[in-house]
Design a protein around this motif. Structure first.
Motif, PDB file in Angstrom:
ATOM      1  N   GLU A 109      38.820  39.021  25.182  1.00 41.76           N
ATOM      2  CA  GLU A 109      40.242  39.265  24.953  1.00 41.76           C
ATOM      3  C   GLU A 109      40.566  39.290  23.469  1.00 41.76           C
ATOM      4  OE1 GLU A 109      39.625  37.471  28.964  1.00 41.76           O
ATOM      5  OE2 GLU A 109      38.942  37.006  26.936  1.00 41.76           O
ATOM      6  N   GLU A 110      39.930  38.377  22.718  1.00 38.53           N
ATOM      7  CA  GLU A 110      40.168  38.327  21.282  1.00 38.53           C
ATOM      8  C   GLU A 110      39.618  39.554  20.576  1.00 38.53           C
ATOM      9  OE1 GLU A 110      38.651  35.694  17.403  1.00 38.53           O
ATOM     10  OE2 GLU A 110      38.518  34.841  19.429  1.00 38.53           O
ATOM     11  N   ALA A 111      38.417  39.989  20.974  1.00 33.77           N
ATOM     12  CA  ALA A 111      37.821  41.153  20.342  1.00 33.77           C
ATOM     13  C   ALA A 111      38.614  42.419  20.643  1.00 33.77           C
ATOM     14  CB  ALA A 111      36.377  41.308  20.820  1.00 33.77           C
ATOM     15  N   LEU A 145      39.408  47.861  30.372  1.00 33.16           N
ATOM     16  CA  LEU A 145      38.899  46.506  30.205  1.00 33.16           C
ATOM     17  C   LEU A 145      40.035  45.498  30.118  1.00 33.16           C
ATOM     18  CD1 LEU A 145      36.500  48.382  29.238  1.00 33.16           C
ATOM     19  CD2 LEU A 145      35.729  46.402  27.933  1.00 33.16           C
ATOM     20  N   VAL A 146      41.140  45.907  29.528  1.00 34.93           N
ATOM     21  CA  VAL A 146      42.300  45.021  29.431  1.00 34.93           C
ATOM     22  C   VAL A 146      42.882  44.756  30.815  1.00 34.93           C
ATOM     23  CG1 VAL A 146      44.620  44.774  28.486  1.00 34.93           C
ATOM     24  CG2 VAL A 146      42.808  45.788  27.087  1.00 34.93           C
ATOM     25  N   GLU A 147      42.885  45.778  31.662  1.00 35.60           N
ATOM     26  CA  GLU A 147      43.495  45.672  32.988  1.00 35.60           C
ATOM     27  C   GLU A 147      42.579  45.003  34.015  1.00 35.60           C
ATOM     28  OE1 GLU A 147      44.631  49.570  34.175  1.00 35.60           O
ATOM     29  OE2 GLU A 147      45.862  49.942  32.382  1.00 35.60           O
ATOM     30  N   ASP A 148      41.260  45.188  33.878  1.00 34.12           N
ATOM     31  CA  ASP A 148      40.321  44.736  34.901  1.00 34.12           C
ATOM     32  C   ASP A 148      39.481  43.580  34.357  1.00 34.12           C
ATOM     33  OD1 ASP A 148      38.279  44.344  36.751  1.00 34.12           O
ATOM     34  OD2 ASP A 148      38.090  46.475  37.221  1.00 34.12           O
ATOM     35  N   PRO A 149      39.681  42.355  34.864  1.00 28.89           N
ATOM     36  CA  PRO A 149      38.915  41.209  34.351  1.00 28.89           C
ATOM     37  C   PRO A 149      37.417  41.328  34.607  1.00 28.89           C
ATOM     38  CG  PRO A 149      40.127  40.610  36.334  1.00 28.89           C
ATOM     39  CD  PRO A 149      40.617  41.966  35.934  1.00 28.89           C
ATOM     40  N   HIS A 150      37.016  42.074  35.648  1.00 33.22           N
ATOM     41  CA  HIS A 150      35.598  42.220  35.942  1.00 33.22           C
ATOM     42  C   HIS A 150      34.924  43.117  34.907  1.00 33.22           C
ATOM     43  CE1 HIS A 150      36.431  40.192  39.685  1.00 33.22           C
ATOM     44  NE2 HIS A 150      37.332  41.100  39.989  1.00 33.22           N
TER      45      HIS A 150
END
Length: 220
Positions: A215-217, A181-186
């Motif tokens: 991003e914050e979570a 999830l960090v690497e893939d914005p989708h």
């Protein structure tokens, strides 16, 4: 449906085709238009995106009418239609109610409402989820078809299509976990809840709760 008007969608020589109004010009609405137009129906697609309407004009080359979806335009098309397909989906949020119960009185008797947004609460005020075993019901002499999981009518095709669309993301999550999830914005944009915090604004608003950015979570 046996409850319907007894009209053939494409008509026959000397008998005009049925009128089909499709509210929403996304993937669902476009495929519905392709099927209806392919059967020879008189089709109108309504949408609130002018770029999308232009793209649909190019795609169908005049075989389908397009119209900007004002409240007045929706009402006019609904009143004139033999079949209305509600295909307005808002990611993460409840579907907007596009046709009220009061408006049913202005529709043709035994016209058909097909609510593709039923999994998100439905886009007609009188919609309620039905099954493939009992797919339709009448409200004010208007036929409602509101089957949850409509693709279940063709389980082999729909299962393969879903697998092809989701397998790469499932493999990424399985191999990388939260790092995917960090690497893939989708993938990150698809996160709804993380450690008890809602990370999708539409979901939060539908529940009258606050949301945080994914991003914050993920960083906490």
């Amino acid at each position: 449906s046996a409850d319907g008007m007894g009209k053939l969608l494409g008509g026959v020589p000397g008998v005009p085709p049925a009128r089909v109004a499709i509210i929403g010009g996304g993937v669902v609405g476009t495929h519905a238009a392709r099927m209806a137009a392919g059967l020879g129906s008189d089709v109108t697609i309504l949408d609130r995106s002018l770029p999308r309407l232009r793209a649909l004009d190019d795609l169908f080359i005049g075989r389908v009418r397009t119209r900007y979806a004002t409240l007045e335009a929706i009402e006019q098309e609904v009143f004139a239609a033999d079949v209305v397909i509600g295909a307005v989906l808002v990611p993460g949020a409840a579907a907007p109610k596009l046709v009220s119960r009061a408006q049913l009185a202005g529709m043709k008797r035994r016209a058909v409402l097909v609510d593709v947004a039923i999994d998100q609460g439905g886009c007609f005020e009188t919609s309620k989820a039905t099954t493939h075993q009992a797919p339709t019901y009448l409200v004010d002499d208007i036929v409602h078809y509101c089957v949850a999981n409509m693709p279940g009518a063709v389980p082999v095709t729909s299962s393969h299509a879903l697998n092809h669309a989701t397998l790469p993301f499932g493999l990424a999550l399985a191999s990388k976990g939260l790092s995917a999830l960090v690497e893939d914005p989708h993938l990150r944009a698809g996160l709804n809840v993380h450690r008890g915090r809602i990370t999708n604004r539409a979901v939060a608003e539908s529940q009258h709760l606050s949301a945080v950015m994914p991003e914050e979570a993920l960083a906490s």
